[in-house]
Design a protein around this motif. Structure first.
Motif, PDB file in Angstrom:
ATOM      1  N   TYR A  89      44.382  -7.824  -5.422  1.00  0.00           N
ATOM      2  CA  TYR A  89      45.260  -7.302  -4.325  1.00  0.00           C
ATOM      3  C   TYR A  89      46.405  -8.095  -3.738  1.00  0.00           C
ATOM      4  CZ  TYR A  89      46.510  -4.570  -0.039  1.00  0.00           C
ATOM      5  OH  TYR A  89      46.887  -3.928   1.130  1.00  0.00           O
ATOM      6  N   LYS A  93      50.285  -6.932  -4.140  1.00  0.00           N
ATOM      7  CA  LYS A  93      51.090  -6.842  -3.052  1.00  0.00           C
ATOM      8  C   LYS A  93      52.375  -7.861  -3.146  1.00  0.00           C
ATOM      9  CE  LYS A  93      50.675  -5.054   0.735  1.00  0.00           C
ATOM     10  NZ  LYS A  93      51.175  -3.963   1.023  1.00  0.00           N
ATOM     11  N   ILE A 113      41.686   1.468  -7.466  1.00  0.00           N
ATOM     12  CA  ILE A 113      41.537   1.391  -5.961  1.00  0.00           C
ATOM     13  C   ILE A 113      43.038   0.648  -5.386  1.00  0.00           C
ATOM     14  CG2 ILE A 113      40.568   0.389  -4.071  1.00  0.00           C
ATOM     15  CD1 ILE A 113      37.925   0.626  -5.639  1.00  0.00           C
ATOM     16  N   ILE A 114      43.313  -0.501  -5.945  1.00  0.00           N
ATOM     17  CA  ILE A 114      44.497  -1.303  -5.476  1.00  0.00           C
ATOM     18  C   ILE A 114      45.667  -0.679  -5.625  1.00  0.00           C
ATOM     19  CG2 ILE A 114      45.934  -3.339  -5.832  1.00  0.00           C
ATOM     20  CD1 ILE A 114      43.182  -4.738  -6.494  1.00  0.00           C
ATOM     21  N   ARG A 116      45.942   2.667  -5.816  1.00  0.00           N
ATOM     22  CA  ARG A 116      45.887   3.912  -4.791  1.00  0.00           C
ATOM     23  C   ARG A 116      46.444   3.452  -3.432  1.00  0.00           C
ATOM     24  NH1 ARG A 116      42.966   8.985  -3.564  1.00  0.00           N
ATOM     25  NH2 ARG A 116      43.951   9.531  -1.952  1.00  0.00           N
ATOM     26  N   LEU A 117      45.543   2.164  -2.987  1.00  0.00           N
ATOM     27  CA  LEU A 117      46.003   1.582  -1.563  1.00  0.00           C
ATOM     28  C   LEU A 117      47.602   0.947  -1.684  1.00  0.00           C
ATOM     29  CD1 LEU A 117      42.910  -0.464  -1.028  1.00  0.00           C
ATOM     30  CD2 LEU A 117      43.343   1.534  -0.272  1.00  0.00           C
ATOM     31  N   THR A 118      48.221   0.832  -2.748  1.00  0.00           N
ATOM     32  CA  THR A 118      49.598   0.344  -2.575  1.00  0.00           C
ATOM     33  C   THR A 118      50.719   1.497  -3.126  1.00  0.00           C
ATOM     34  OG1 THR A 118      49.282  -0.623  -4.784  1.00  0.00           O
ATOM     35  CG2 THR A 118      48.752  -2.144  -3.045  1.00  0.00           C
ATOM     36  N   SER A 119      50.190   2.518  -3.455  1.00  0.00           N
ATOM     37  CA  SER A 119      50.863   3.655  -3.704  1.00  0.00           C
ATOM     38  C   SER A 119      51.743   3.299  -4.919  1.00  0.00           C
ATOM     39  CB  SER A 119      51.808   4.134  -2.530  1.00  0.00           C
ATOM     40  OG  SER A 119      51.018   4.485  -1.569  1.00  0.00           O
ATOM     41  N   PHE A 153      38.373   9.210  -6.367  1.00  0.00           N
ATOM     42  CA  PHE A 153      39.310   8.411  -5.218  1.00  0.00           C
ATOM     43  C   PHE A 153      40.568   7.916  -6.033  1.00  0.00           C
ATOM     44  CE2 PHE A 153      40.771   4.611  -3.446  1.00  0.00           C
ATOM     45  CZ  PHE A 153      41.315   5.024  -2.092  1.00  0.00           C
ATOM     46  N   ILE A 154      40.239   7.418  -7.332  1.00  0.00           N
ATOM     47  CA  ILE A 154      41.445   6.526  -7.882  1.00  0.00           C
ATOM     48  C   ILE A 154      42.209   7.593  -8.635  1.00  0.00           C
ATOM     49  CG2 ILE A 154      41.953   5.184 -10.258  1.00  0.00           C
ATOM     50  CD1 ILE A 154      39.392   3.565  -9.286  1.00  0.00           C
ATOM     51  N   ARG A 157      45.537  11.708  -7.392  1.00  0.00           N
ATOM     52  CA  ARG A 157      46.813  11.459  -6.914  1.00  0.00           C
ATOM     53  C   ARG A 157      47.990  11.858  -8.015  1.00  0.00           C
ATOM     54  NH1 ARG A 157      47.791   5.154  -7.884  1.00  0.00           N
ATOM     55  NH2 ARG A 157      49.894   5.830  -6.878  1.00  0.00           N
TER      56      ARG A 157
END
Length: 389
Positions: A89, A93, A113-114, A116-119, A153-154, A157
């Motif tokens: 992560y 970032k 997951i990462i 998705r969290l970081t778009s 979840f992944i 989008r």
């Protein structure tokens, strides 16, 4: 999934940064290297992250960066996996890639997951979902429920693409409503260089032999291959040799130890040729036929593509991935999994009918030329990247 094909060499307007995560170095080098080599031609700044099983002195190879991944293929500790996740992560970032491509299930879960969290736009390459989607016990049903929730979840989008190598994997994902059909791109395996693997590589006047090549795992069908060899020799008393090549993979839960392998090949009279053969094109093209009795959770086994390109008839199992690589009764024969007798009968059928074997070999070569060329696999990957870049 519809998109225009981007041929290798057609540049994007400006250089984009892509991070590719693959579980282990030898898998990347054998299955994804051609895709990475095309990065520079496509104006892509590509960094490949993988677990290193040996030293790689050159960190920049053919125009892409080859780096050690914080993710470990062999890690089983939950705490260690959490630590690895946060290491990755922080990496994402800080570097802010334009796209992340994850290959095999562990990188897909962590990087998905990462992303998705970081778009960050995300591509996942899936192969061999079999065991992960097994639900024959309560514990496995709970694990499957969690896995479906995480994957949903992944993949829920817009900037997401999923590469599947066989129809079984895609149907499993669709039936579990993990993603929609529009997000799936089917690519039959990792492709094969049809010039490197070719009937022209056949060694003239070589002795008659049957070949199996794979990682030395029980669920690749090593035991069944050995047992079938004994049945064939006992039945037709032919002077045919049985050969086996491939690396021992001690990390896999179905691994065969060196001592177990030595006992097996000695008991059944198999010639073990070792691993990392530099003469695989010649070895493959000179075989009378190629056998892979796998029940491992396959994508599409690359050795089956290599056998087809070499003009060698194939006997493999009616199993996801394996059956996608041949035309049954056309370029080869399908047999049930874990059935040494059926495998032996198929071997006897082909080595006893030279005209049928030659016909199947020719059909395999035509199939490889039409569907398995590595250049097409590379073009499809960069077309998918272009969709999000």
């Amino acid at each position: 999934m519809s998109f225009g094909i981007l041929r290798t060499g057609d540049n994007l307007e400006s250089m984009k940064k892509i991070f590719m995560f693959v579980n282990v170095d030898w898998f990347f080098l054998s299955h994804r290297l051609p895709v990475a080599k095309a990065a520079k031609k496509n104006n892509i700044d590509l960094s490949v992250y993988s677990e290193f099983t040996r030293s790689h002195a050159e960190k920049k190879i053919d125009g892409f960066n080859f780096l050690e991944s914080p993710l470990s293929r062999s890690s089983t500790s939950i705490l260690h996996s959490i630590f690895e996740f946060f290491q990755v992560y922080k990496l994402i970032k800080k570097a802010q890639p334009d796209l992340i491509h994850a290959v095999t299930i562990k990188p897909i879960l962590a990087l998905g997951i990462i992303a998705r969290l970081t778009s960050t736009p995300f591509v996942g390459s899936i192969s061999g979902l079999g065991p992960a989607f097994n639900s024959d016990t309560l514990l496995k049903r709970v694990r499957l429920w969690v896995l479906i929730k995480v994957l949903s979840f992944i993949f829920d989008r817009k900037e997401i693409g999923v590469i599947c190598q066989n129809t079984s994997d895609s149907q499993v994902l669709l039936s579990n409503k993990v993603l929609t059909k529009e997000k799936i791109l089917m690519i039959l395996g990792s492709g094969v260089d049809i010039n490197e693997f070719s009937p022209l590589k056949k060694v003239i006047n070589s002795e008659k032999y049957i070949l199996m090549s794979s990682r030395i795992l029980f669920d690749k069908g090593i035991q069944e291959y050995c047992e079938a060899a004994e049945i064939v020799k006992r039945t037709i008393n032919d002077d045919v040799k049985f050969r086996l090549s491939g690396p021992i993979d001690s990390i896999s839960p179905t691994s065969i130890s060196k001592s177990e392998l030595e006992n097996l090949v000695k008991k059944y009279g198999i010639d073990y040729l070792g691993d990392n053969r530099i003469d695989m094109p010649e070895l493959m093209a000179s075989a009378s036929l190629f056998v892979l009795p796998s029940y491992y959770p396959e994508g599409v086994p690359k050795v089956l593509l290599e056998a087809a390109a070499s003009g060698v008839p194939v006997i493999t199992t009616d199993h996801p991935g394996c059956r996608d690589a041949i035309i049954n009764q056309g370029s080869g024969l399908l047999v049930p999994i874990k059935d040494s007798t059926a495998l032996a009968n198929a071997i006897i059928e082909l080595i006893s009918d030279e005209s049928l074997s030659k016909h199947m070999g020719k059909q395999g070569r035509l199939l490889a030329e039409k569907s398995f060329q590595v250049s097409s696999v590379v073009d499809y990957h960069y077309s998918l990247y272009r969709r999000f870049l």
